[in-house]
Design an enzyme around this catalytic site. Structure first.
Site, PDB file in Angstrom:
ATOM      1  N   SER A  71     -88.874 -76.008 -14.879  1.00  0.00           N
ATOM      2  CA  SER A  71     -89.058 -76.886 -16.059  1.00  0.00           C
ATOM      3  C   SER A  71     -89.106 -76.101 -17.442  1.00  0.00           C
ATOM      4  O   SER A  71     -89.244 -75.561 -17.667  1.00  0.00           O
ATOM      5  CB  SER A  71     -89.235 -78.360 -15.788  1.00  0.00           C
ATOM      6  OG  SER A  71     -88.766 -79.695 -16.853  1.00  0.00           O
ATOM      7  N   ASP A 127     -78.346 -80.606 -12.289  1.00  0.00           N
ATOM      8  CA  ASP A 127     -79.918 -80.789 -13.028  1.00  0.00           C
ATOM      9  C   ASP A 127     -79.295 -81.411 -13.973  1.00  0.00           C
ATOM     10  O   ASP A 127     -78.545 -80.439 -15.156  1.00  0.00           O
ATOM     11  CB  ASP A 127     -80.147 -80.064 -12.433  1.00  0.00           C
ATOM     12  CG  ASP A 127     -81.526 -80.207 -12.673  1.00  0.00           C
ATOM     13  OD1 ASP A 127     -81.978 -81.208 -13.970  1.00  0.00           O
ATOM     14  OD2 ASP A 127     -82.471 -78.729 -12.808  1.00  0.00           O
TER      15      ASP A 127
END
Length: 623
Positions: free
Chosen positions: A394, A446
């Site tokens: 991330s 995502d």
């Protein structure tokens, strides 16, 4: 839509947003009215306790007030369900009904006070059940009033001035003066909007220290939130309806798309061998990237055994033993890293768990299995015969990629594995340069790798386009959207105004779409078709780092919770992530445990879960 204008200002709620709250309150009010009728019939003819006159007047008045409230709610719900999102004409009487409903709060408040007086002074000797019923009615009145106040605060729009009507042409000096005053007014309103969002963020992150750096970060984020949809006449429910419509539209396009031609390759194909090798490395290094999250993710991933394994380590004081660890007073984070990676204490060079704004937790360790010095970033070093590997997930993935680019000249053998990195990270030239040493891993749909300013502007444009064309009322869109998200089924065609348009008319802006623009915006030039050159980019496009390894679920998108999930992996082009995909998994696919589970599944089930590669001109595999 547009935002409802009552009490002299625009609110963050539309006239078709009152269906669901109105139905909920209507249900409560009907039950309340029936209970009051039963109580009145029970005492009819023998109000023989103290204060019986007050009790009789209270019950009769309450029945009348509730009846008027029920009638007004029925009218509000019925009228609010009429029309479409961009056609508020059938709902033009909603402001008058809102005024009527607001007036009914006055007698309700008076009767609540009257009931409280009777309970406190005149209820002696009365049936305890009657006293309890009156107390419940009084409390219910105050609770509803409290929720009403909270709702008003929630839908308050700092920029909620009514849209000014076009005025006649006036002398230049007067017009310039009015323009200056209007500009000053909007500037003040935008400042107020930023302050409102900043207060909301501070309440949400109240556990963080309120120092100068945090205040600066909150201010920047507040400006982003307050300005993104400020140029459109959208309310929150309009955005939710648009997302529901976009999700079904995307699924419908996926189902109707012809299957791509797949070129088969022998097991010794260099591309497939490279894919398998990179998957094994990615699965290995993802363990270190996930371990950087510390004990919360470890407990979440090991609900049965994790608490027992960490409890003993967290209770012992190891400040003297773990000299390389910073910001981990109980050693719980470091212990979870030891359990997750299988490394020993002597394998760690430095560990930092200082988790503040502008301070990202990371650790540096020796990976003897891969003979690498590993830098795992959550959210210049060299040892003879060992290479340098940087990894993260991330925000940590983006940081790791940027760090790898900066260190590449000093460490030519450096490798970086970036898991679920944020979109809009680097320019095209740097993205091409980093393909030799950076691998980005993206799971499914995502959201984070697709999150960038151009993509968000494109999403806003698509929301405006689809909600302005839909001819169904908003409450039906939201109900069907919730059903589709929870239980699936066939996508609804959602008939639109475009169905009857000729093909040559589709390139012209739609009046409904243009009516949603409050102020001119540089984010979109017109509402022409998606392929129109009118959609010129106003922001520099940014891309994911390195080569992109895309992992998707193989098989139907919806399956039972106990069915085994199989994955497929392929090299993808960075251009495949230039659009945000709406899906219930757009957030869950970002979780580190989901990425690690997919990689472990691919490496344990190979080659059956690997998809054959397809070649393009750049020798990359595209989706």
């Amino acid at each position: 839509m547009p935002g409802m204008v009552v009490f002299g200002r625009r609110w963050g709620i539309a006239s078709d947003d009152l269906v669901f709250p109105g139905c909920v309150e209507l249900f409560v009010r009907i039950l309340w009215w029936i209970g009051t009728v039963i109580l009145y019939c029970y005492h009819m003819g023998h109000f023989d306790c103290n204060g019986r006159g007050v009790l009789h007047s209270y019950l009769v008045g309450l029945l009348v007030v509730l009846a008027f409230i029920i009638l007004s709610l029925c009218a509000i719900v019925y009228i609010s369900a009429q029309g479409t999102i961009t056609n508020p004409g059938p709902r033009r009487s909603i402001p008058a009904l809102v005024y009527l409903r607001a007036l009914l709060y006055i007698p309700e408040l008076v009767w609540a006070c009257l009931g409280a007086v009777w309970v406190s002074d005149d209820s002696k000797g009365c049936d305890p059940a009657t006293v309890g019923a009156v107390i419940s009615a009084v409390i219910a009145s105050w609770i509803i009033l409290l929720f009403t106040v909270v709702g008003v605060v929630f839908v308050f729009d700092p920029l909620g001035n009514p849209r000014p009507e076009p005025s006649v042409i006036e002398p230049l000096g007067v017009r310039d003066m009015q323009s200056s005053e209007r500009s000053q007014f909007f500037s003040t309103a935008r400042t107020l909007a930023v302050k409102v969002w900043e207060c909301r963020l501070r309440l949400l992150c109240c556990c963080l220290p309120q120092d100068e750096s945090h205040r600066a970060a909150f201010s920047s984020i507040s400006q982003l939130f307050s300005r993104f949809f400020s140029d459109t006449d959208l309310v929150a429910s309009d955005i939710a309806a648009g997302l529901a419509l976009l999700h079904q539209e995307q699924d419908r396009l996926d189902h109707s798309r012809d299957p791509s031609v797949v070129l088969s390759h022998s097991p010794s194909s260099p591309i497939e061998e490279d894919l398998e090798a990179e998957l094994e490395k990615a699965a290995h290094f993802m363990q270190f990237a996930a371990a950087a999250y510390g004990w919360p993710l470890y407990i979440y991933s090991n609900l049965l055994t994790g608490p027992c394994k960490l409890s003993g380590d967290c209770c012992r004081s190891r400040a003297a033993e773990y000299e390389v660890v910073g910001g981990d007073h109980l050693s719980c984070h470091f212990s979870s890293i030891l359990h997750s990676t299988g490394l020993q204490y002597r394998d760690f060079i430095y560990v930092s768990f200082h988790n503040q704004i502008y301070e990202i937790p990371f650790y540096v360790a020796l990976d003897h299995k891969r003979e690498a010095v590993l830098v795992a970033v959550r959210g210049t070093l060299s040892l003879k015969e060992y290479k340098l590997v940087i990894t993260g997930h991330s925000l940590g993935a983006g940081t790791a990629a940027l760090l790898a680019i900066l260190l590449r000249n000093s460490f030519p053998t450096l490798q970086c594995y970036s898991f679920s990195p944020p979109g809009g990270l680097i320019s095209k030239a740097i993205a091409d340069y980093s393909k030799d040493f950076v691998v980005s891993v993206v799971l499914g749909k995502d959201l984070v790798p697709r999150l960038s300013i151009p993509n968000m502007e494109d999403l806003k444009r698509r929301i405006l386009k689809i909600v302005s064309n839909c001819t169904k009322p908003k409450y039906r869109i939201l109900l069907q959207g919730c059903w589709y998200e929870l239980f699936g089924g066939d996508t609804d065609d959602f008939p639109t105004e475009m169905d009857d348009r000729r093909a040559q008319q589709l390139s012209q802006p739609l009046l409904g779409e243009e009516s949603l623009i409050i102020r001119p915006s540089s984010s979109y030039q017109s509402f022409a078709s998606d392929d129109s050159p009118a959609h010129t980019a106003t922001h520099l496009p940014l891309f994911l780092p390195g080569r992109v390894l895309h992992i998707t679920e193989d098989g139907p998108t919806r399956r039972s919770c106990f069915s085994q999930v199989r994955y497929r992996a392929e090299w993808s082009n960075e251009m495949a992530f230039r659009s945000i995909l709406i899906s219930p998994r757009m957030l869950t696919d970002h979780m580190p445990d989901a990425v690690l589970r997919a990689l472990n599944s691919l490496t344990s089930e190979k080659p059956y879960s690997l998809c054959p590669s397809t070649l393009n001109n750049s020798q990359d595999n595209t989706i």
